[in-house]
Design a protein around this motif. Structure first.
Motif, PDB file in Angstrom:
ATOM      1  N   LEU A   1       0.621  -0.995  -0.083  1.00 50.26           N
ATOM      2  CA  LEU A   1       0.019  -0.076   0.194  1.00 50.26           C
ATOM      3  C   LEU A   1       1.200   1.504   0.451  1.00 50.26           C
ATOM      4  N   ASP A   2       2.366   0.897   0.743  1.00 48.15           N
ATOM      5  CA  ASP A   2       2.769   2.368   0.630  1.00 48.15           C
ATOM      6  C   ASP A   2       3.153   2.487  -0.687  1.00 48.15           C
ATOM      7  N   GLY A   3       2.841   1.443  -1.739  1.00 47.78           N
ATOM      8  CA  GLY A   3       3.751   2.018  -3.028  1.00 47.78           C
ATOM      9  C   GLY A   3       2.727   1.988  -3.799  1.00 47.78           C
ATOM     10  N   GLN A   4       1.865   1.558  -3.255  1.00 50.42           N
ATOM     11  CA  GLN A   4       0.378   2.772  -4.055  1.00 50.42           C
ATOM     12  C   GLN A   4       0.128   3.401  -3.929  1.00 50.42           C
ATOM     13  N   PHE A   5       0.153   3.956  -2.520  1.00 55.50           N
ATOM     14  CA  PHE A   5      -0.741   4.878  -2.428  1.00 55.50           C
ATOM     15  C   PHE A   5       0.386   6.182  -2.618  1.00 55.50           C
ATOM     16  N   ARG A   6       1.925   5.846  -3.003  1.00 55.59           N
ATOM     17  CA  ARG A   6       2.331   7.177  -4.100  1.00 55.59           C
ATOM     18  C   ARG A   6       2.699   7.544  -4.976  1.00 55.59           C
ATOM     19  N   LEU A   7       1.793   6.954  -6.012  1.00 52.19           N
ATOM     20  CA  LEU A   7       0.980   6.427  -6.841  1.00 52.19           C
ATOM     21  C   LEU A   7       0.055   7.111  -6.891  1.00 52.19           C
ATOM     22  N   LEU A   8      -0.667   7.311  -5.547  1.00 49.82           N
ATOM     23  CA  LEU A   8      -2.080   7.353  -5.812  1.00 49.82           C
ATOM     24  C   LEU A   8      -2.166   9.373  -5.530  1.00 49.82           C
ATOM     25  N   GLU A   9      -1.054   9.435  -4.489  1.00 51.61           N
ATOM     26  CA  GLU A   9      -1.536  10.936  -4.793  1.00 51.61           C
ATOM     27  C   GLU A   9      -1.412  11.829  -5.505  1.00 51.61           C
ATOM     28  N   PRO A  10      -1.012  11.912  -6.589  1.00 51.77           N
ATOM     29  CA  PRO A  10      -0.088  12.879  -7.363  1.00 51.77           C
ATOM     30  C   PRO A  10      -2.017  12.581  -8.325  1.00 51.77           C
ATOM     31  N   ALA A  11      -2.799  11.967  -8.316  1.00 52.51           N
ATOM     32  CA  ALA A  11      -4.148  12.489  -9.054  1.00 52.51           C
ATOM     33  C   ALA A  11      -4.931  12.606  -7.995  1.00 52.51           C
ATOM     34  N   GLY A  12      -4.669  13.087  -7.080  1.00 51.63           N
ATOM     35  CA  GLY A  12      -5.375  13.828  -5.968  1.00 51.63           C
ATOM     36  C   GLY A  12      -6.387  12.652  -4.765  1.00 51.63           C
ATOM     37  N   LEU A  13      -6.461  11.956  -5.663  1.00 51.73           N
ATOM     38  CA  LEU A  13      -7.184  10.802  -4.509  1.00 51.73           C
ATOM     39  C   LEU A  13      -6.804  11.055  -2.722  1.00 51.73           C
ATOM     40  N   VAL A  14      -5.307  11.097  -2.523  1.00 52.70           N
ATOM     41  CA  VAL A  14      -5.601  11.020  -1.366  1.00 52.70           C
ATOM     42  C   VAL A  14      -4.195  12.079  -0.555  1.00 52.70           C
ATOM     43  N   ASP A  15      -4.380  12.239   0.563  1.00 57.81           N
ATOM     44  CA  ASP A  15      -2.762  12.987   0.919  1.00 57.81           C
ATOM     45  C   ASP A  15      -2.309  11.897   1.406  1.00 57.81           C
ATOM     46  N   PHE A  16      -1.294  11.614   1.865  1.00 61.71           N
ATOM     47  CA  PHE A  16       0.238  10.399   1.747  1.00 61.71           C
ATOM     48  C   PHE A  16       1.078  10.479   2.505  1.00 61.71           C
ATOM     49  N   GLN A  17       1.547  10.445   3.467  1.00 63.59           N
ATOM     50  CA  GLN A  17       2.429  10.587   4.599  1.00 63.59           C
ATOM     51  C   GLN A  17       3.177   9.164   3.968  1.00 63.59           C
TER      52      GLN A  17
END
Length: 473
Positions: free
Chosen positions: A217-233
């Motif tokens: 999920l760490d890798g997947q959310f790094r991809l999803l954040e630039p799309a504006g879906l999530v804020d991710f630390q």
């Protein structure tokens, strides 16, 4: 995620705000800039990808520099093609032109912009389920062909895993009040899809699966954040080094293990996908243009904060007096849902001013509504309110407890109400079983379950038996 019950209602930003958010996301804004940059000399390969020799120029146009600049530009270009911002004119020549959807970003309605962003989201989610580049390189055979079997990768299972995670994130983010402002620790999110229900102490094997899922999920959310879906630390990379050192202390700062929250745009996007999948995913404001019957029935399952927000939007579109009349008419009924409708009606009327007084006076003699009308008039300081009959007081009491049972079940608040009723009215049960309310027996049985005093509980059960016998007779 089960589709057997509705999801919590979410409070969404306006489409205009969401469209502005979409245009500001790194991925869509870069894709749009490259679509406008593309010209007669732009060339693409057989898959629509920008030819390698033009990637540096594309990256420079986006203001990207460094080792990863070309890769980021390639991703942005791929998004432009996949979302229709760029169209391929001639596959053999590799020529392109701006797509029809590009104009929607500047001259379209907010809904048009969001449609383009949703298409981008579909592409990003599909990409996030694909193994990373290093794994793909490792899976290349000597012939140069990709051996997917060596990856231990099931595309459908991987997509279902990510959809399940995002569904749980939606639930955890929305919470009880529908505001969607909650941040979720990555370990908790991973555990929500890995740990079986009812397992209080996860086994070592399950904990290892949670750890593996967390890193995926760490890798997947790094991809999803630039799309504006999530804020991710992201997960603190120093933890990886600590994990290899058996002597290292376990860090209790959960934020180092990654934190994620859905953005307002992400809430909108996931809700759109849930609706497309056939799930009931309500949003506050859905009932604003519906009748009072839809409002009272719909908010019956809403948490209190969301129910009030929905009701406020409904009232804002109506004049107070006709709104009160419509609410009162919709609150009638001897069906099982009637008590909760009347409770929601009473809560809605508490938001209406004295302009509604005539509507409340009109129902003073109504067996179902007269009690709540007197409560409203008294709370608003209206003079000359006739006192209720004893029968009306008992009917309203049963109706109120029945509504609380439907709304909250056997809650501590309801237990306190039950204890108070039995204490204030010494002969309550002797009179209550005669009340001609459809829920009388159920309410008395509940009081027998909830009251801590065994003697009082026994009186309640006896009264419930009498009430049920009376209903059958």
């Amino acid at each position: 995620m089960s589709d057997s019950s509705p999801l919590p209602p979410v409070r969404l930003h306006s489409e205009a705000e969401l469209a502005r958010d979409a245009l500001a996301t790194p991925l869509l804004s870069r894709a749009a800039r490259l679509a406008r940059w593309a010209g007669p000399d732009t060339r693409v390969g057989a898959g629509g990808e920008l030819v390698e020799e033009q990637l540096p120029e594309a990256a420079a146009h986006l203001g990207l520099f460094g080792d990863d600049a070309a890769a980021f530009a390639a991703v942005a270009w791929g998004m432009a093609v996949d979302t229709g911002l760029v169209e391929i004119v001639d596959e053999e020549e590799g020529t392109v032109r701006p797509g029809e959807d590009l104009a929607l970003l500047t001259s379209g309605a907010p809904q048009d912009v969001l449609g383009v962003w949703l298409a981008l989201l579909d592409t990003v989610l599909a990409d996030a389920s694909v193994p990373d580049l290093d794994d793909l390189v490792d899976a290349m055979g000597e012939s140069g062909e990709l051996d997917l079997s060596s990856l231990d990768w099931d595309p459908e299972a991987e997509a279902e895993f990510l959809e399940g995670v995002l569904g749980n994130l939606y639930l955890l983010t929305v919470g009880d009040d529908g505001s969607g402002d909650g941040t979720v620790p990555l370990p908790a999110l991973a555990a929500s899809v890995i740990v079986p229900d009812g397992m209080s102490e996860p086994s070592d094997d399950v904990l290892e699966q949670v750890s593996d899922a967390m890193m995926r999920l760490d890798g997947q959310f790094r991809l999803l954040e630039p799309a504006g879906l999530v804020d991710f630390q992201p997960v603190d990379e120093a933890l990886m080094a600590d994990a290899e050192d058996p002597a290292a202390d376990v860090d209790t700062d959960v934020s180092r293990y990654g934190m994620v929250r859905l953005t307002p745009l992400g809430l909108y996007g996931l809700r759109a996908r849930l609706l497309e999948a056939g799930l009931d995913a309500p949003a506050v404001g859905d009932l604003a243009d519906k009748g009072a019957d839809a409002l009272l029935d719909g908010t019956a399952v809403f948490p209190p904060t969301a129910a009030q927000a929905e009701t406020e939007q409904w009232l804002a579109l109506r004049e107070p007096l006709p709104a009160a009349r419509e609410l009162l008419a919709a609150a009638r009924g001897g069906d099982a849902g009637g008590p909760l409708r009347r409770l929601r009606c009473q809560q809605a009327l508490s938001l209406v001013g004295l302009e509604a007084e005539p509507a409340l006076r009109d129902v003073l003699d109504d067996a179902e509504l007269g009690g709540l009308a007197r409560v409203w008039l008294s709370e608003h300081g209206v003079p000359d309110v006739p006192p209720p009959s004893e029968a009306m007081v008992f009917w309203l009491t049963v109706d109120t407890v029945a509504a609380q049972l439907a709304a909250e079940g056997n809650s501590e608040e309801l237990q306190a109400l039950v204890e108070g009723l039995a204490q204030q009215h010494g002969g309550f049960f002797a009179a209550a079983w005669r009340v001609g309310h459809p829920a009388t027996a159920d309410v008395l049985e509940a009081m027998g379950r909830l009251h801590p005093d065994k003697k009082v509980a026994k009186e309640a059960r006896k009264a419930a038996f009498k009430a049920r016998s009376q209903q059958r007779g």
